[in-house]
Design an enzyme around this catalytic site. Structure first.
Site, PDB file in Angstrom:
ATOM      1  N   HIS A 268     -27.481  48.149  -6.689  1.00 23.11           N
ATOM      2  CA  HIS A 268     -26.323  48.093  -5.802  1.00 23.11           C
ATOM      3  C   HIS A 268     -25.352  49.207  -6.125  1.00 23.11           C
ATOM      4  O   HIS A 268     -25.215  49.591  -7.299  1.00 23.11           O
ATOM      5  CB  HIS A 268     -25.616  46.730  -5.931  1.00 23.11           C
ATOM      6  CG  HIS A 268     -24.761  46.444  -4.752  1.00 23.11           C
ATOM      7  ND1 HIS A 268     -23.462  46.863  -4.682  1.00 23.11           N
ATOM      8  CD2 HIS A 268     -25.041  45.839  -3.570  1.00 23.11           C
ATOM      9  CE1 HIS A 268     -22.969  46.510  -3.509  1.00 23.11           C
ATOM     10  NE2 HIS A 268     -23.907  45.885  -2.816  1.00 23.11           N
ATOM     11  N   ASP A 319     -30.304  41.108  -0.505  1.00 25.88           N
ATOM     12  CA  ASP A 319     -31.537  41.140   0.286  1.00 25.88           C
ATOM     13  C   ASP A 319     -32.768  40.631  -0.455  1.00 25.88           C
ATOM     14  O   ASP A 319     -33.759  40.276   0.177  1.00 25.88           O
ATOM     15  CB  ASP A 319     -31.800  42.570   0.762  1.00 25.88           C
ATOM     16  CG  ASP A 319     -30.684  43.054   1.654  1.00 25.88           C
ATOM     17  OD1 ASP A 319     -30.343  42.308   2.591  1.00 25.88           O
ATOM     18  OD2 ASP A 319     -30.144  44.138   1.408  1.00 25.88           O
TER      19      ASP A 319
END
Ligand SMILES: CC(C)(COP(=O)(O)OP(=O)(O)OC[C@H]1O[C@@H](n2cnc3c(N)ncnc32)[C@H](O)[C@@H]1OP(=O)(O)O)[C@@H](O)C(=O)NCCC(=O)NCCS
Length: 382
Positions: A268, A319
């Site tokens: 991320h 996700d």
């Protein structure tokens, strides 16, 4: 001396705008070090375990949780807008059957603007009504797209249902079971806002020109469609299907990492510890698998998590586990990103409202690295 100047200019450039504060906002905050996500001051863990998506929509738009009467009113307004105009519903049936649903959604949302007389009224009151219509209609459009490409007629939305239940109902043509509806509701809460992510920033850039809300949202949909942003959840499921079994995970990852491939659903730009959204989706993926009698996809994701943590210090993002959760709900792979959009429309519109309320055109500079003083050579002499 020239060299020193050049490197000073280069260090002023933040590639990908990392670390640049480009707006003041009270909507959401991501604390990457602590792994904390808040919407208008409320912790995502509280919202994910105690709230509903409609309450979160109100929270994002108004800065506080609604009282019961306010929530009822918002629900009523949303339900009254579920239906999409015939002139948008009709063309969906003629879009290419193999078109990407994100592309069809983008086109349908753009067409919706023709039928919204308030689209150019940027006052807060009118913009809230436009935001309500957009939020209500995204699920109807996505469900209609999926049915149309399968040669099925759209299902009329049911005003008595929540956004999450109504979406699943319109998609499958039958009432979702309670757990599926709950998981969808929480998934929508978890993806509603994430500060200045790429699509929200895009929406704000367009809003900064004082363009209408539809233009902002269409641009945001384009940004969300990319595999490094909203497209990652579909890519995760494709990867899981390609790997095929828990036993194959180790060798697949070894090979992929050696080839410097990015593993979708992991890593991320901001979180340096667990993405708090992954915490909830991990438990949903497990429970969904158990309820539907197939935990393989959850187990594979868990194995990938274990290896990537060990080998690269990489952690799952939102996700990683949403993919296997949606898969076990029987949702087609290419609808995962449109579902992200069904959620994120609430955050986009909150940010657009905020941008309109205190606007300044967003116009950064580029560090020019091309040549200068190039003599102009007439075309026949080149
Ligand atoms: C989200 C993402 C774009 C963030 O990227 P970023 O902020 O630029 O992070 P970095 O690429 O600087 O990460 C640092 C290192 O980890 C590696 N890395 C990051 N994510 C990785 C991944 N998913 N798989 C393999 N390696 C990864 C980078 O290649 C980099 O290695 P390097 O220093 O050897 O070049 C990136 O993690 C990614 O592409 N993830 C997969 C896509 C995804 O899931 N997107 C959804 C985000 S919610």
């Amino acid at each position: 001396m020239e060299k020193a100047k050049e490197s000073a200019a280069a260090s002023a450039v933040s590639t990908g705008l990392r670390g640049v504060i480009a707006a003041s906002s009270s909507i959401g905050d991501v604390n990457g070090e602590k792994g904390e996500l808040i919407y208008q001051g409320l912790n995502i863990h509280d919202l994910a375990t105690k709230s509903t998506f409609e309450e979160v929509v109100f929270l994002l738009w108004h800065g506080r949780l609604p009282k019961r009467a306010e929530l009822d009113e918002l629900r009523e307004h949303i339900a009254a807008s579920y239906e999409i105009p015939q002139w948008v519903r009709g063309p969906i049936e003629y879009f290419p059957k193999d078109a990407q649903p994100m592309d069809t959604l983008r086109t349908a949302v753009s067409a919706l603007s023709f039928f919204d007389k308030e689209s150019r009224d940027l006052s807060r009151e009118a913009s809230l009504r436009v935001a309500t219509r957009l939020t209500a209609r995204f699920p109807t459009i996505v469900a209609a797209i999926d049915r149309a490409r399968n040669g099925k007629a759209p299902i009329k939305p049911r005003p008595d249902l929540s956004i999450a239940s109504n979406f699943l109902y319109m998609l499958k043509g039958e009432m979702p079971d309670e757990f599926d509806a709950h998981v969808m509701d929480v998934a929508l809460i978890l993806q509603a806002d994430h500060e200045l992510n790429a699509s929200t920033f895009t929406a704000r850039v367009v809003a900064g020109t004082l363009a209408d809300m539809y233009s902002c949202v269409v641009a945001a949909l384009g940004a969300l469609s990319g595999p490094l942003h909203g497209g990652a959840n579909t890519a995760v499921m494709k990867m899981l299907l390609e790997i095929g079994s828990v036993e194959n995970v180790e060798s697949y990852l070894k090979d992929a990492l050696a080839k410097k491939k990015k593993i979708m659903g992991f890593g991320h730009a901001v979180y340096r510890t667990e993405d708090p959204r992954a915490t909830h989706l991990r438990r949903f993926s497990k429970e969904m698998g158990e309820r539907k009698g197939d935990t393989k996809w959850y187990e594979m994701t868990a194995k990938i998590e274990e290896i990537l943590k060990r080998e690269k210090g990489l952690l799952p993002n939102v996700d990683a586990y949403s993919a296997s959760t949606y898969y076990m709900m029987g949702i087609p792979l290419d609808l995962y990103t449109p579902i992200f959009a069904i959620s994120r429309i609430s955050g986009w519109t909150a940010h657009i409202l905020e941008q309109y309320a205190d606007n300044k055109l967003i116009r950064p500079r580029a560090e020019y690295v091309g040549p200068r003083n190039v003599p102009y050579v007439p075309i026949d002499e080149r």
